[in-house]
Design a protein around this motif. Sequence first.
Motif, short mmCIF file in Angstrom:
data_model
loop_
_atom_site.label_atom_id
_atom_site.label_comp_id
_atom_site.label_asym_id
_atom_site.label_seq_id
_atom_site.Cartn_x
_atom_site.Cartn_y
_atom_site.Cartn_z
N PHE A 54 1.07 -0.95 -0.08
CA PHE A 54 -0.12 -0.15 -0.13
C PHE A 54 0.89 1.32 0.23
O PHE A 54 0.04 2.14 -1.07
CB PHE A 54 -1.39 -0.12 1.35
N GLU A 55 1.69 1.17 0.66
CA GLU A 55 3.04 2.53 1.37
C GLU A 55 3.63 2.64 -0.41
O GLU A 55 3.98 3.65 -0.17
CB GLU A 55 3.33 2.62 2.65
N TYR A 58 3.45 4.68 -3.75
CA TYR A 58 3.30 5.58 -3.87
C TYR A 58 3.97 6.05 -3.23
O TYR A 58 4.67 7.25 -3.79
CB TYR A 58 1.86 6.04 -2.49
N ASP A 201 4.04 5.70 7.54
CA ASP A 201 2.91 5.41 7.61
C ASP A 201 1.96 6.52 7.67
O ASP A 201 1.37 6.84 6.68
CB ASP A 201 2.19 4.70 8.45
N HIS A 204 2.30 8.84 4.68
CA HIS A 204 1.89 9.13 3.35
C HIS A 204 0.23 9.66 3.38
O HIS A 204 -0.10 9.68 2.68
CB HIS A 204 1.64 6.99 3.21
N VAL A 205 -0.05 9.12 5.09
CA VAL A 205 -1.71 9.76 4.90
C VAL A 205 -1.83 11.18 4.98
O VAL A 205 -2.64 11.74 4.24
CB VAL A 205 -2.34 9.36 6.81
N ARG A 208 -1.52 12.33 0.98
CA ARG A 208 -2.65 11.79 0.56
C ARG A 208 -3.68 12.52 0.89
O ARG A 208 -4.76 13.04 0.13
CB ARG A 208 -3.00 10.53 0.68
N THR A 217 -8.77 9.80 2.44
CA THR A 217 -7.82 9.47 2.90
C THR A 217 -6.90 7.95 3.71
O THR A 217 -7.65 6.76 3.07
CB THR A 217 -6.36 10.41 2.90
N GLU A 220 -9.73 5.53 1.71
CA GLU A 220 -9.01 4.47 0.41
C GLU A 220 -7.43 3.59 1.04
O GLU A 220 -7.43 3.19 0.32
CB GLU A 220 -8.77 5.71 -0.53
N THR A 221 -7.59 3.54 2.07
CA THR A 221 -6.32 2.94 2.72
C THR A 221 -6.88 2.25 4.02
O THR A 221 -6.08 3.03 4.72
CB THR A 221 -5.14 4.47 2.28
N THR A 224 -3.62 1.15 5.76
CA THR A 224 -2.54 2.29 6.77
C THR A 224 -2.72 2.15 7.83
O THR A 224 -2.30 2.25 8.61
CB THR A 224 -2.40 3.23 5.76
#
Length: 348
Positions: A54-55, A58, A201, A204-205, A208, A217, A220-221, A224
Amino acid sequence: MSAVMITRKVRKWEKLPGKNTFCCDGRVMMARQKGVFYLTLFLIAGTCALFFAFECPYLAVHLCPAIPVFAALLFVFVMAMLLRTSFSDPGVLPRALPEEATFIEMEIEAANGNVPAGQRPPPRIRNVQINNQIVKLKYCYTCKIFRPPRASHCSICDNCVDRFDHHCPWVGNCVGKRNYRYFYLFTLSLSLLTIYIFTFDIVHVVMRSMNGGFLNTLKETPGTVLEVLVCFFTLWSVVGLTGFHTYLISLNQTTNEDIKGSWSGKNRGQNPYSHKNIIKNCCEVLCGPTYPSVLDRRGLLQEDSTLVSSSNPVPQTTIYSVGFLGFVDNVGEWREDGKGAQQMASSK
Protein backbone atom coordinates in the motif's frame (compact mmCIF):
# COMPACT_ATOMS: atom_id res chain seq x y z
CA MET A 1 11.19 -67.81 20.45
CA SER A 2 14.71 -66.53 19.77
CA ALA A 3 16.44 -63.28 20.81
CA VAL A 4 18.65 -61.42 18.36
CA MET A 5 20.86 -58.45 19.25
CA ILE A 6 20.58 -55.60 16.75
CA THR A 7 22.88 -52.58 16.79
CA ARG A 8 21.90 -49.42 14.96
CA LYS A 9 23.32 -45.90 14.85
CA VAL A 10 21.13 -42.96 15.88
CA ARG A 11 21.72 -39.24 16.17
CA LYS A 12 22.33 -37.97 19.69
CA TRP A 13 19.55 -35.39 19.43
CA GLU A 14 17.03 -38.25 19.30
CA LYS A 15 18.07 -39.32 22.82
CA LEU A 16 18.51 -35.94 24.47
CA PRO A 17 16.28 -35.36 27.53
CA GLY A 18 14.31 -32.18 28.09
CA LYS A 19 11.29 -30.66 26.35
CA ASN A 20 12.83 -29.37 23.13
CA THR A 21 11.88 -30.23 19.57
CA PHE A 22 14.38 -30.81 16.77
CA CYS A 23 14.05 -30.39 13.03
CA CYS A 24 16.32 -30.78 9.99
CA ASP A 25 18.11 -33.77 11.51
CA GLY A 26 18.95 -31.93 14.74
CA ARG A 27 20.16 -28.69 13.15
CA VAL A 28 17.13 -26.73 14.40
CA MET A 29 16.39 -26.71 18.13
CA MET A 30 13.34 -25.01 19.66
CA ALA A 31 10.95 -25.24 22.59
CA ARG A 32 7.79 -27.32 22.21
CA GLN A 33 5.46 -24.34 22.65
CA LYS A 34 5.80 -22.54 19.31
CA GLY A 35 2.36 -20.94 18.92
CA VAL A 36 3.50 -17.46 19.96
CA PHE A 37 6.55 -17.77 17.68
CA TYR A 38 4.23 -18.31 14.71
CA LEU A 39 2.27 -15.25 15.81
CA THR A 40 5.50 -13.23 15.81
CA LEU A 41 6.27 -14.35 12.27
CA PHE A 42 2.74 -13.50 11.13
CA LEU A 43 2.75 -10.01 12.67
CA ILE A 44 6.14 -9.06 11.23
CA ALA A 45 5.60 -10.54 7.78
CA GLY A 46 2.00 -9.36 7.56
CA THR A 47 2.75 -5.77 8.56
CA CYS A 48 5.66 -5.55 6.12
CA ALA A 49 3.56 -7.09 3.33
CA LEU A 50 0.89 -4.41 3.82
CA PHE A 51 3.58 -1.71 3.85
CA PHE A 52 5.09 -2.93 0.57
CA ALA A 53 1.65 -3.29 -1.02
CA PHE A 54 0.00 0.00 0.00
CA GLU A 55 2.60 2.61 0.95
CA CYS A 56 5.79 1.76 -0.93
CA PRO A 57 4.43 2.25 -4.51
CA TYR A 58 3.14 5.72 -3.65
CA LEU A 59 6.15 6.81 -1.56
CA ALA A 60 8.69 5.50 -4.09
CA VAL A 61 7.14 7.68 -6.82
CA HIS A 62 6.24 10.82 -4.86
CA LEU A 63 8.97 10.91 -2.21
CA CYS A 64 12.05 8.67 -2.63
CA PRO A 65 12.65 5.36 -4.45
CA ALA A 66 15.04 4.22 -1.71
CA ILE A 67 12.24 3.89 0.88
CA PRO A 68 11.11 0.36 -0.10
CA VAL A 69 14.75 -0.74 -0.57
CA PHE A 70 15.75 0.24 2.96
CA ALA A 71 12.54 -1.31 4.36
CA ALA A 72 13.33 -4.59 2.58
CA LEU A 73 16.88 -4.67 4.00
CA LEU A 74 15.56 -4.05 7.51
CA PHE A 75 12.93 -6.76 7.10
CA VAL A 76 15.51 -9.33 5.92
CA PHE A 77 17.81 -8.51 8.85
CA VAL A 78 14.97 -8.77 11.38
CA MET A 79 13.89 -12.17 10.04
CA ALA A 80 17.48 -13.44 9.99
CA MET A 81 18.05 -12.47 13.63
CA LEU A 82 14.69 -13.93 14.68
CA LEU A 83 15.37 -17.28 13.03
CA ARG A 84 18.94 -17.34 14.31
CA THR A 85 17.66 -16.83 17.86
CA SER A 86 14.79 -19.28 17.56
CA PHE A 87 16.55 -22.15 15.79
CA SER A 88 19.81 -22.28 17.75
CA ASP A 89 20.94 -24.02 20.91
CA PRO A 90 20.81 -21.28 23.60
CA GLY A 91 23.50 -23.00 25.66
CA VAL A 92 21.81 -26.12 27.03
CA LEU A 93 24.01 -28.05 29.44
CA PRO A 94 24.10 -31.85 29.15
CA ARG A 95 22.83 -33.88 32.08
CA ALA A 96 25.12 -36.10 34.09
CA LEU A 97 25.40 -39.73 33.11
CA PRO A 98 24.05 -42.23 35.69
CA GLU A 99 27.59 -43.08 36.86
CA GLU A 100 28.49 -39.41 37.23
CA ALA A 101 25.26 -38.63 39.08
CA THR A 102 25.91 -41.48 41.53
CA PHE A 103 29.45 -40.26 42.17
CA ILE A 104 28.24 -36.68 42.82
CA GLU A 105 25.55 -37.95 45.21
CA MET A 106 28.17 -39.93 47.14
CA GLU A 107 30.39 -36.85 47.37
CA ILE A 108 27.51 -34.73 48.67
CA GLU A 109 26.54 -37.31 51.29
CA ALA A 110 30.15 -37.61 52.41
CA ALA A 111 30.49 -33.83 52.73
CA ASN A 112 27.19 -33.33 54.57
CA GLY A 113 27.49 -36.31 56.88
CA ASN A 114 24.51 -38.06 58.40
CA VAL A 115 21.48 -35.79 58.77
CA PRO A 116 19.25 -36.62 61.77
CA ALA A 117 15.74 -37.74 60.96
CA GLY A 118 13.26 -34.87 60.72
CA GLN A 119 15.88 -32.25 59.81
CA ARG A 120 16.33 -30.74 56.39
CA PRO A 121 19.66 -31.56 54.76
CA PRO A 122 21.91 -28.58 54.05
CA PRO A 123 21.57 -26.96 50.61
CA ARG A 124 23.61 -28.52 47.88
CA ILE A 125 25.95 -25.72 46.85
CA ARG A 126 29.59 -25.20 46.07
CA ASN A 127 31.49 -21.98 46.44
CA VAL A 128 33.82 -20.73 43.72
CA GLN A 129 35.75 -17.50 43.45
CA ILE A 130 35.23 -15.15 40.51
CA ASN A 131 37.18 -11.88 40.45
CA ASN A 132 37.87 -12.20 44.19
CA GLN A 133 34.19 -12.69 44.98
CA ILE A 134 32.47 -15.85 46.23
CA VAL A 135 29.78 -17.19 43.89
CA LYS A 136 27.57 -20.16 44.77
CA LEU A 137 27.10 -23.02 42.32
CA LYS A 138 23.68 -24.59 42.86
CA TYR A 139 22.94 -28.27 42.39
CA CYS A 140 20.25 -29.15 39.85
CA TYR A 141 18.16 -32.09 41.03
CA THR A 142 16.88 -32.71 37.49
CA CYS A 143 20.15 -32.60 35.55
CA LYS A 144 22.22 -33.99 38.47
CA ILE A 145 24.97 -31.39 38.03
CA PHE A 146 26.31 -28.37 39.84
CA ARG A 147 25.36 -25.60 37.45
CA PRO A 148 28.15 -23.30 36.21
CA PRO A 149 28.01 -19.62 37.24
CA ARG A 150 25.01 -17.73 35.77
CA ALA A 151 23.34 -20.95 34.59
CA SER A 152 19.75 -21.76 35.53
CA HIS A 153 17.18 -24.47 34.88
CA CYS A 154 14.36 -23.51 32.50
CA SER A 155 11.12 -25.06 33.69
CA ILE A 156 9.55 -24.79 30.21
CA CYS A 157 12.34 -26.51 28.26
CA ASP A 158 13.36 -28.65 31.28
CA ASN A 159 17.06 -28.04 30.70
CA CYS A 160 19.84 -26.11 32.39
CA VAL A 161 20.96 -23.21 30.20
CA ASP A 162 24.36 -21.53 30.49
CA ARG A 163 24.16 -17.77 31.19
CA PHE A 164 20.38 -18.10 31.27
CA ASP A 165 18.63 -14.80 30.54
CA HIS A 166 14.98 -15.79 30.17
CA HIS A 167 12.62 -18.00 28.19
CA CYS A 168 11.04 -15.94 25.41
CA PRO A 169 7.79 -17.34 23.96
CA TRP A 170 7.91 -14.71 21.16
CA VAL A 171 10.99 -16.40 19.68
CA GLY A 172 10.00 -19.90 20.80
CA ASN A 173 13.24 -20.61 22.62
CA CYS A 174 15.33 -19.85 25.66
CA VAL A 175 17.70 -16.90 25.50
CA GLY A 176 21.11 -17.79 26.85
CA LYS A 177 24.84 -17.71 26.30
CA ARG A 178 24.83 -18.78 22.66
CA ASN A 179 21.96 -16.71 21.23
CA TYR A 180 21.63 -13.63 23.46
CA ARG A 181 23.42 -11.27 21.05
CA TYR A 182 21.13 -12.37 18.22
CA PHE A 183 18.09 -11.83 20.43
CA TYR A 184 19.27 -8.31 21.23
CA LEU A 185 19.96 -7.56 17.55
CA PHE A 186 16.47 -8.88 16.75
CA THR A 187 14.76 -6.55 19.24
CA LEU A 188 16.93 -3.60 18.15
CA SER A 189 16.30 -4.09 14.44
CA LEU A 190 12.60 -4.78 15.03
CA SER A 191 12.36 -1.47 16.91
CA LEU A 192 13.95 0.34 13.96
CA LEU A 193 11.66 -1.43 11.48
CA THR A 194 8.55 -0.60 13.53
CA ILE A 195 9.55 3.06 13.83
CA TYR A 196 10.36 3.17 10.11
CA ILE A 197 7.02 1.74 9.00
CA PHE A 198 5.03 3.81 11.51
CA THR A 199 6.76 7.04 10.39
CA PHE A 200 6.19 6.51 6.67
CA ASP A 201 2.60 5.40 7.30
CA ILE A 202 1.98 8.82 8.81
CA VAL A 203 3.86 10.51 5.96
CA HIS A 204 1.78 8.57 3.45
CA VAL A 205 -1.50 9.63 5.07
CA VAL A 206 -0.41 13.29 5.32
CA MET A 207 0.72 13.47 1.68
CA ARG A 208 -2.50 11.94 0.34
CA SER A 209 -4.65 14.03 2.68
CA MET A 210 -3.27 17.20 1.13
CA ASN A 211 -5.04 16.31 -2.13
CA GLY A 212 -8.09 14.25 -1.20
CA GLY A 213 -8.82 15.10 2.45
CA PHE A 214 -8.07 13.19 5.62
CA LEU A 215 -11.29 11.14 5.86
CA ASN A 216 -11.25 10.16 2.20
CA THR A 217 -7.63 9.06 2.57
CA LEU A 218 -8.51 6.79 5.50
CA LYS A 219 -11.35 5.24 3.49
CA GLU A 220 -9.08 4.65 0.49
CA THR A 221 -6.20 3.15 2.52
CA PRO A 222 -7.62 0.71 5.10
CA GLY A 223 -4.33 -1.19 5.08
CA THR A 224 -2.49 1.91 6.27
CA VAL A 225 -4.90 2.32 9.18
CA LEU A 226 -4.32 -1.29 10.22
CA GLU A 227 -0.55 -0.84 10.00
CA VAL A 228 -0.65 2.31 12.12
CA LEU A 229 -2.62 0.53 14.84
CA VAL A 230 -0.31 -2.53 14.87
CA CYS A 231 2.84 -0.40 14.89
CA PHE A 232 1.50 1.93 17.57
CA PHE A 233 0.80 -0.84 20.06
CA THR A 234 3.94 -2.79 19.12
CA LEU A 235 6.22 0.23 19.37
CA TRP A 236 5.98 0.70 23.13
CA SER A 237 6.69 -2.90 24.06
CA VAL A 238 9.47 -3.52 21.54
CA VAL A 239 11.30 -0.25 22.11
CA GLY A 240 10.90 -0.65 25.87
CA LEU A 241 12.30 -4.19 25.72
CA THR A 242 15.26 -3.01 23.64
CA GLY A 243 15.97 -0.23 26.12
CA PHE A 244 15.79 -2.64 29.05
CA HIS A 245 18.27 -5.06 27.47
CA THR A 246 20.55 -2.17 26.51
CA TYR A 247 20.61 -1.28 30.19
CA LEU A 248 21.39 -4.89 31.16
CA ILE A 249 24.17 -5.16 28.59
CA SER A 250 25.79 -1.98 29.87
CA LEU A 251 25.96 -3.65 33.31
CA ASN A 252 26.85 -7.12 31.98
CA GLN A 253 23.81 -8.53 33.74
CA THR A 254 21.08 -10.97 32.75
CA THR A 255 17.32 -10.64 33.07
CA ASN A 256 17.31 -13.56 35.51
CA GLU A 257 19.89 -11.84 37.73
CA ASP A 258 18.00 -8.54 37.57
CA ILE A 259 14.67 -10.14 38.57
CA LYS A 260 16.27 -12.06 41.43
CA GLY A 261 18.29 -9.04 42.55
CA SER A 262 21.47 -11.11 42.54
CA TRP A 263 23.74 -8.06 42.66
CA SER A 264 21.53 -5.51 44.38
CA GLY A 265 20.28 -5.00 47.91
CA LYS A 266 21.94 -4.51 51.26
CA ASN A 267 23.56 -7.92 51.63
CA ARG A 268 24.40 -8.43 47.96
CA GLY A 269 27.90 -8.21 46.57
CA GLN A 270 29.12 -6.41 43.50
CA ASN A 271 28.56 -7.96 40.09
CA PRO A 272 31.78 -9.96 39.52
CA TYR A 273 31.16 -10.14 35.77
CA SER A 274 30.99 -6.37 35.22
CA HIS A 275 34.12 -4.56 34.01
CA LYS A 276 32.88 -1.29 35.59
CA ASN A 277 32.96 0.16 32.10
CA ILE A 278 29.96 0.37 29.76
CA ILE A 279 31.99 -0.03 26.57
CA LYS A 280 33.85 -3.09 27.86
CA ASN A 281 30.62 -4.69 29.06
CA CYS A 282 28.93 -4.10 25.69
CA CYS A 283 31.95 -5.47 23.81
CA GLU A 284 32.03 -8.63 25.93
CA VAL A 285 28.33 -9.38 25.50
CA LEU A 286 27.91 -8.37 21.85
CA CYS A 287 31.39 -8.91 20.39
CA GLY A 288 32.75 -11.77 22.49
CA PRO A 289 33.59 -15.21 21.09
CA THR A 290 30.86 -17.44 19.72
CA TYR A 291 30.73 -20.50 21.94
CA PRO A 292 30.16 -23.90 20.30
CA SER A 293 27.27 -26.07 21.38
CA VAL A 294 28.21 -28.66 23.98
CA LEU A 295 25.42 -31.05 23.02
CA ASP A 296 26.89 -32.47 19.78
CA ARG A 297 23.31 -32.91 18.60
CA ARG A 298 24.20 -34.50 15.28
CA GLY A 299 26.81 -36.88 16.63
CA LEU A 300 26.26 -40.62 16.28
CA LEU A 301 25.87 -43.24 18.97
CA GLN A 302 25.08 -46.92 18.92
CA GLU A 303 21.87 -48.35 20.32
CA ASP A 304 21.62 -52.06 21.07
CA SER A 305 18.22 -53.67 20.83
CA THR A 306 17.08 -57.19 21.63
CA LEU A 307 14.68 -58.54 19.04
CA VAL A 308 12.46 -60.99 20.96
CA SER A 309 10.07 -61.49 18.09
CA SER A 310 9.64 -59.92 14.70
CA SER A 311 7.61 -57.05 16.17
CA ASN A 312 9.01 -56.48 19.68
CA PRO A 313 12.37 -54.70 19.73
CA VAL A 314 13.40 -53.76 23.28
CA PRO A 315 15.89 -50.91 23.61
CA GLN A 316 18.78 -51.80 25.90
CA THR A 317 20.95 -48.69 26.10
CA THR A 318 20.43 -44.99 25.76
CA ILE A 319 23.55 -42.86 26.16
CA TYR A 320 24.94 -39.53 25.12
CA SER A 321 28.28 -37.92 25.73
CA VAL A 322 29.27 -35.00 27.91
CA GLY A 323 32.54 -33.17 28.49
CA PHE A 324 33.82 -30.12 30.44
CA LEU A 325 32.37 -26.60 30.65
CA GLY A 326 34.89 -25.37 33.15
CA PHE A 327 36.65 -26.26 36.34
CA VAL A 328 37.56 -24.95 39.75
CA ASP A 329 41.31 -24.53 40.21
CA ASN A 330 43.27 -25.31 43.36
CA VAL A 331 42.60 -21.85 44.84
CA GLY A 332 38.85 -22.05 44.33
CA GLU A 333 38.73 -19.82 41.21
CA TRP A 334 36.25 -20.72 38.46
CA ARG A 335 37.91 -21.19 35.07
CA GLU A 336 36.18 -21.47 31.70
CA ASP A 337 37.42 -24.26 29.48
CA GLY A 338 38.44 -22.48 26.30
CA LYS A 339 37.76 -25.51 24.11
CA GLY A 340 34.04 -25.46 24.80
CA ALA A 341 34.03 -28.63 26.90
CA GLN A 342 30.80 -30.00 28.27
CA GLN A 343 30.75 -31.12 31.89
CA MET A 344 31.70 -29.52 35.21
CA ALA A 345 34.60 -31.00 37.11
CA SER A 346 33.98 -31.65 40.76
CA SER A 347 35.88 -29.66 43.39
CA LYS A 348 36.32 -30.25 47.09
